[in-house]
Design a protein around this motif. Structure first.
Motif, PDB file in Angstrom:
ATOM      1  N   PRO A 138       0.832  -1.210   0.000  1.00 51.59           N
ATOM      2  CA  PRO A 138       0.000   0.000   0.000  1.00 51.59           C
ATOM      3  C   PRO A 138       0.867   1.262   0.000  1.00 51.59           C
ATOM      4  CG  PRO A 138      -0.748  -1.564   1.669  1.00 51.59           C
ATOM      5  CD  PRO A 138       0.588  -2.050   1.188  1.00 51.59           C
ATOM      6  N   HIS A 139       0.529   2.207  -0.852  1.00 50.52           N
ATOM      7  CA  HIS A 139       1.244   3.483  -0.878  1.00 50.52           C
ATOM      8  C   HIS A 139       0.292   4.572  -1.375  1.00 50.52           C
ATOM      9  CE1 HIS A 139       1.906   1.484  -4.764  1.00 50.52           C
ATOM     10  NE2 HIS A 139       1.968   2.693  -5.313  1.00 50.52           N
ATOM     11  N   PRO A 140      -0.810   4.767  -0.661  1.00 52.74           N
ATOM     12  CA  PRO A 140      -1.762   5.799  -1.095  1.00 52.74           C
ATOM     13  C   PRO A 140      -1.121   7.178  -1.102  1.00 52.74           C
ATOM     14  CG  PRO A 140      -2.246   5.072   1.139  1.00 52.74           C
ATOM     15  CD  PRO A 140      -1.209   4.139   0.604  1.00 52.74           C
ATOM     16  N   GLU A 141      -1.560   8.017  -2.002  1.00 50.94           N
ATOM     17  CA  GLU A 141      -0.989   9.352  -2.125  1.00 50.94           C
ATOM     18  C   GLU A 141      -1.053  10.083  -0.789  1.00 50.94           C
ATOM     19  OE1 GLU A 141      -1.187  13.254  -5.066  1.00 50.94           O
ATOM     20  OE2 GLU A 141      -2.444  11.489  -5.449  1.00 50.94           O
ATOM     21  N   GLY A 142       0.077  10.694  -0.422  1.00 51.49           N
ATOM     22  CA  GLY A 142       0.173  11.410   0.839  1.00 51.49           C
ATOM     23  C   GLY A 142       0.702  10.573   1.977  1.00 51.49           C
ATOM     24  N   SER A 143       0.747   9.244   1.810  1.00 48.63           N
ATOM     25  CA  SER A 143       1.253   8.368   2.867  1.00 48.63           C
ATOM     26  C   SER A 143       2.777   8.413   2.931  1.00 48.63           C
ATOM     27  CB  SER A 143       0.803   6.929   2.626  1.00 48.63           C
ATOM     28  OG  SER A 143       1.423   6.402   1.459  1.00 48.63           O
ATOM     29  N   HIS A 144       3.329   7.895   4.019  1.00 48.29           N
ATOM     30  CA  HIS A 144       4.783   7.831   4.150  1.00 48.29           C
ATOM     31  C   HIS A 144       5.380   6.968   3.045  1.00 48.29           C
ATOM     32  CE1 HIS A 144       8.738   7.681   5.969  1.00 48.29           C
ATOM     33  NE2 HIS A 144       8.699   6.361   5.948  1.00 48.29           N
ATOM     34  N   SER A 145       4.728   5.858   2.732  1.00 50.97           N
ATOM     35  CA  SER A 145       5.230   4.972   1.687  1.00 50.97           C
ATOM     36  C   SER A 145       5.236   5.665   0.332  1.00 50.97           C
ATOM     37  CB  SER A 145       4.366   3.707   1.628  1.00 50.97           C
ATOM     38  OG  SER A 145       4.847   2.813   0.645  1.00 50.97           O
ATOM     39  N   PHE A 146       4.217   6.462   0.059  1.00 46.74           N
ATOM     40  CA  PHE A 146       4.153   7.190  -1.212  1.00 46.74           C
ATOM     41  C   PHE A 146       5.297   8.203  -1.312  1.00 46.74           C
ATOM     42  CE2 PHE A 146       2.599  10.649  -3.951  1.00 46.74           C
ATOM     43  CZ  PHE A 146       2.208   9.924  -5.077  1.00 46.74           C
ATOM     44  N   LYS A 147       5.571   8.905  -0.210  1.00 47.14           N
ATOM     45  CA  LYS A 147       6.669   9.868  -0.204  1.00 47.14           C
ATOM     46  C   LYS A 147       8.008   9.166  -0.420  1.00 47.14           C
ATOM     47  CE  LYS A 147       4.196  13.083   2.830  1.00 47.14           C
ATOM     48  NZ  LYS A 147       4.108  13.663   4.190  1.00 47.14           N
ATOM     49  N   CYS A 148       8.150   7.986   0.173  1.00 45.22           N
ATOM     50  CA  CYS A 148       9.388   7.219  -0.020  1.00 45.22           C
ATOM     51  C   CYS A 148       9.522   6.748  -1.463  1.00 45.22           C
ATOM     52  CB  CYS A 148       9.418   6.018   0.920  1.00 45.22           C
ATOM     53  SG  CYS A 148       9.583   6.438   2.672  1.00 45.22           S
ATOM     54  N   LEU A 149       8.400   6.407  -2.087  1.00 48.63           N
ATOM     55  CA  LEU A 149       8.435   6.007  -3.491  1.00 48.63           C
ATOM     56  C   LEU A 149       8.913   7.161  -4.364  1.00 48.63           C
ATOM     57  CD1 LEU A 149       7.830   4.025  -5.799  1.00 48.63           C
ATOM     58  CD2 LEU A 149       5.450   4.815  -5.744  1.00 48.63           C
ATOM     59  N   LYS A 150       8.470   8.362  -4.084  1.00 47.23           N
ATOM     60  CA  LYS A 150       8.930   9.518  -4.864  1.00 47.23           C
ATOM     61  C   LYS A 150      10.429   9.745  -4.673  1.00 47.23           C
ATOM     62  CE  LYS A 150       5.829  12.598  -3.512  1.00 47.23           C
ATOM     63  NZ  LYS A 150       5.083  13.883  -3.504  1.00 47.23           N
ATOM     64  N   VAL A 151      10.900   9.563  -3.431  1.00 47.62           N
ATOM     65  CA  VAL A 151      12.341   9.713  -3.193  1.00 47.62           C
ATOM     66  C   VAL A 151      13.116   8.671  -3.990  1.00 47.62           C
ATOM     67  CG1 VAL A 151      14.166   9.586  -1.453  1.00 47.62           C
ATOM     68  CG2 VAL A 151      12.033  10.756  -0.912  1.00 47.62           C
ATOM     69  N   GLY A 152      12.657   7.419  -3.945  1.00 43.25           N
ATOM     70  CA  GLY A 152      13.323   6.366  -4.700  1.00 43.25           C
ATOM     71  C   GLY A 152      13.295   6.621  -6.192  1.00 43.25           C
ATOM     72  N   GLY A 153      12.135   7.084  -6.687  1.00 45.39           N
ATOM     73  CA  GLY A 153      12.029   7.397  -8.101  1.00 45.39           C
ATOM     74  C   GLY A 153      12.935   8.531  -8.520  1.00 45.39           C
ATOM     75  N   ASN A 154      13.014   9.533  -7.680  1.00 43.34           N
ATOM     76  CA  ASN A 154      13.896  10.670  -7.965  1.00 43.34           C
ATOM     77  C   ASN A 154      15.350  10.230  -8.056  1.00 43.34           C
ATOM     78  OD1 ASN A 154      11.717  12.417  -7.914  1.00 43.34           O
ATOM     79  ND2 ASN A 154      12.035  13.020  -5.790  1.00 43.34           N
ATOM     80  N   TYR A 155      15.737   9.294  -7.165  1.00 50.60           N
ATOM     81  CA  TYR A 155      17.131   8.850  -7.157  1.00 50.60           C
ATOM     82  C   TYR A 155      17.525   8.272  -8.510  1.00 50.60           C
ATOM     83  CZ  TYR A 155      21.567   6.974  -5.721  1.00 50.60           C
ATOM     84  OH  TYR A 155      22.916   6.734  -5.638  1.00 50.60           O
ATOM     85  N   ALA A 156      16.732   7.346  -8.986  1.00 51.44           N
ATOM     86  CA  ALA A 156      17.110   6.637 -10.212  1.00 51.44           C
ATOM     87  C   ALA A 156      17.201   7.563 -11.410  1.00 51.44           C
ATOM     88  CB  ALA A 156      16.111   5.512 -10.481  1.00 51.44           C
ATOM     89  N   ILE A 157      16.264   8.475 -11.536  1.00 49.39           N
ATOM     90  CA  ILE A 157      16.251   9.308 -12.737  1.00 49.39           C
ATOM     91  C   ILE A 157      17.270  10.451 -12.642  1.00 49.39           C
ATOM     92  CG2 ILE A 157      14.427  10.920 -12.048  1.00 49.39           C
ATOM     93  CD1 ILE A 157      13.326  10.547 -14.957  1.00 49.39           C
ATOM     94  N   ALA A 158      17.577  10.906 -11.434  1.00 49.60           N
ATOM     95  CA  ALA A 158      18.574  11.966 -11.277  1.00 49.60           C
ATOM     96  C   ALA A 158      19.998  11.431 -11.387  1.00 49.60           C
ATOM     97  CB  ALA A 158      18.391  12.669  -9.931  1.00 49.60           C
TER      98      ALA A 158
END
Length: 326
Positions: free
Chosen positions: A58-78
């Motif tokens: 589960p990673h609903p928008e606004g959740s801690h897991s969702f925020k972590c997913l954005k951080v992980g996604g940012n890492y790979a593309i940056a």
């Protein structure tokens, strides 16, 4: 009061902002960083969100897991802008899961401590998170040379162990002695999962010759730990975090955190110089290494997680930070 305690008291009293901005600014400039690249890739974000959904976590928008997913996604593309899409997505999901593992390991030791035994025997893990984590570790062999993948697996298991150990009362209540000087780097090297990220730089589809970059791996691993310590220092000082590498090292060296921070910056600069010598003139390995070195800085300056905007070092690139599918 020891010298280290005096130095820490001075840091808390005066505040980190006045001296950190010029120090960190000089550090990132010295390794050639100027500004974050403009990154916008809707295909990548769509693929990342789809694979995240497939995990069942589960990673609903606004959740801690969702925020972590954005951080992980940012890492790979940056950090890995020229990698194949499937490798970028792998690293984004891996980073997401690693961040969540780090954050929640202390909440369920009975599930986390036997992870290695189940992993080695092929038994299923008891939670969706741990099953996804085991799966992403195993699938490293799909994208990296078998020897590189072996090191990625080993680093991942070390990281998991470090997360469990950091949650145990034996470490939190440890009475330190001056004979334990090596513990600071031992824990940092394990918790940093840095060998994995060093090898992530060179997937086999584009970078098949390990001999072109192997000499650089030790310094790359150190860079990912130490540069993170430099760029996280403000955030952790603000939170009055005392259990990090710089604070531990200050204790063991009977020094203060500002002095140790300066030493860490010098170590990091030297590591960057050495690894660039290894790959100089070896394309495309040289470009991949430099992308990761400089992208790692951008990852920190672009992310709210590190609070660098509060000392004037944050950058704004909505297409990266928001991690939204356009």
């Amino acid at each position: 009061m020891s010298q280290s305690e005096q130095g820490q008291h001075a840091t808390d009293s005066v505040g980190a902002e006045p001296y950190l901005r010029p120090l960190i600014s000089s550090f990132i400039s010295s390794i050639g960083y100027t500004t974050a690249p403009v990154i916008s890739d809707g295909t990548y974000w769509s693929a990342l969100h789809q694979r995240a959904a497939n995990t069942g976590i589960p990673h609903p928008e606004g959740s801690h897991s969702f925020k972590c997913l954005k951080v992980g996604g940012n890492y790979a593309i940056a950090c890995l802008p020229n990698h194949p899409l499937d490798v970028q997505v792998y690293v984004g999901i891996y980073t997401w899961l690693a961040i969540v593992i780090d954050d929640v390991a202390c909440q369920s030791s009975e599930d986390f401590e036997p992870f290695h035994e189940r992993f080695a025997s092929g038994k299923p893990q008891p939670t969706i998170l741990l099953e996804a984590w085991a799966g992403i570790i195993r699938s490293a062999f799909d994208y990296w040379d078998p020897m590189a993948a072996n090191f990625i697996v080993a680093a991942s298991l070390d990281f998991h162990n470090a997360c469990v150990l950091e949650a145990r009362s034996e470490l939190r209540c440890l009475v330190r002695t001056k004979g334990g000087h090596s513990l600071a780097w031992y824990m940092r090297s394990k918790s940093g999962v840095a060998d994995a990220y060093a090898y992530f730089t060179f997937p086999k589809a584009i970078y098949p010759d390990i001999s072109c970059f192997l000499e650089a791996i030790p310094d790359m691993s150190a860079y990912f730990c130490l540069a993170n310590d430099v760029l996280s220092f403000y955030k952790e000082e603000k939170a009055k975090e005392k259990g990090n590498y710089i604070n531990y090292r200050a204790y063991y060296e009977d020094s203060d955190t500002r002095t140790v921070l300066g030493k860490v910056i010098e170590q990091t600069q030297n590591a960057v110089r050495r690894m660039r010598v290894v790959v100089k003139g070896r394309e495309p390995y040289e470009q991949a290494l430099n992308n990761h070195i400089l992208g790692y800085i951008a990852f920190h300056t672009l992310s709210d997680r590190y609070m660098l905007s509060e000392i004037g070092l944050g950058e704004d690139a909505p297409s990266v930070v928001n991690g939204e599918v356009p």
